[in-house]
Design an enzyme around this catalytic site. Structure first.
Site, PDB file in Angstrom:
ATOM      1  N   GLY A  60       4.883   1.213   0.707  1.00 40.42           N
ATOM      2  CA  GLY A  60       5.519   2.059   1.716  1.00 40.42           C
ATOM      3  C   GLY A  60       4.676   3.159   2.311  1.00 40.42           C
ATOM      4  CG  ASP A  85       7.053  -6.237   1.136  1.00 39.09           C
ATOM      5  OD1 ASP A  85       7.051  -7.244   0.400  1.00 39.09           O
ATOM      6  OD2 ASP A  85       6.018  -5.630   1.428  1.00 39.09           O
ATOM      7  CG  ASP A 101       9.511 -14.930   3.660  1.00 39.43           C
ATOM      8  OD1 ASP A 101       8.962 -14.580   4.717  1.00 39.43           O
ATOM      9  OD2 ASP A 101       9.072 -15.820   2.918  1.00 39.43           O
ATOM     10  CG  ASP A 126      -2.088  -2.679   4.734  1.00 38.79           C
ATOM     11  OD1 ASP A 126      -3.171  -3.155   5.124  1.00 38.79           O
ATOM     12  OD2 ASP A 126      -1.992  -1.947   3.732  1.00 38.79           O
ATOM     13  CE  LYS A 166      -4.676  -5.887   4.156  1.00 33.92           C
ATOM     14  NZ  LYS A 166      -4.833  -4.903   3.069  1.00 33.92           N
TER      15      LYS A 166
END
Length: 211
Positions: A60, A85, A101, A126, A166
């Protein structure tokens, strides 16, 4: 023996990492908060009054940082953050968390219901796969996550929205960049100072959807 030495080295590096110490001082859940802060600063992205979705948000720290930037006079939150998440995440005041998901229709439906048909200004991710150490397999997994983040952004971003994701340098990286450039006017790579030198991670910042 080598593995033991490696883990000792990692622990030593982690304990002495200035960003780890700084994260502890500032109350961030992970040093990753500083990666996002640098990217937002370099790209001159202001999150106040914006709608933000944090994909793969746990533990978080990215949501924490965005929330901090959204706080206006009198501590009033100016903006909206929805975090998703598969893993659990400790609550953060002002952050709406959905566990599930986002590849599953049911989770997407919950998110869409929550957005009430409104588009998002910023999607941040990320996410990283569980690495196996097999370069080709790990690259394929990372590429898959980048594809999923892109797919999500294409469905939910405003035309002038931004996607920060990312990625890892290596096999398949140039294909990811090319794919992103097919859909966005501007795509740049950012390697924040808080990213460890040895790490292959880099972040793609994609702005303004092509018509």
């Amino acid at each position: 023996m080598a593995k033991k030495k490696f883990s000792k080295d990692w622990v030593h590096q982690h304990i002495n990492d200035p960003y780890v110490k700084l994260a502890q001082q500032k109350g961030y859940r992970a040093r990753a908060a500083f990666k996002l802060s640098e990217i937002l600063e370099l790209e001159k992205i202001n999150v106040k009054g914006k709608r933000v979705v944090d994909l793969g948000s746990s533990p978080g720290s990215w949501s924490q940082y965005v929330r901090e930037q959204m706080v206006g006079p009198g501590g009033v939150l100016d903006g909206r953050i929805i975090a998703l998440d598969i893993l659990e995440m400790e609550p953060i005041a002002g952050v709406e968390f959905m566990q599930g998901d986002f590849r599953e229709d049911e989770v997407l439906e919950r998110l869409e219901k929550s957005l009430v048909g409104q588009k998002v200004d910023l999607v941040i991710s990320d996410m990283a796969p569980n690495l196996s150490g097999v370069a080709a397999a790990d690259s394929a997994r990372m590429q898959h996550l980048c594809d999923l983040a892109l797919e999500f952004a294409l469905a939910h971003l405003k035309t002038d929205g931004v996607l920060i994701v990312k990625a890892f340098h290596g096999s398949g990286f140039s294909q990811i960049v090319k794919l992103y450039k097919n859909h966005f006017v501007r795509v740049v790579e950012r390697k924040p100072k808080a990213s460890r030198d040895k790490s292959a991670e880099t972040f793609l910042v994609a702005r303004d959807l092509k018509n």
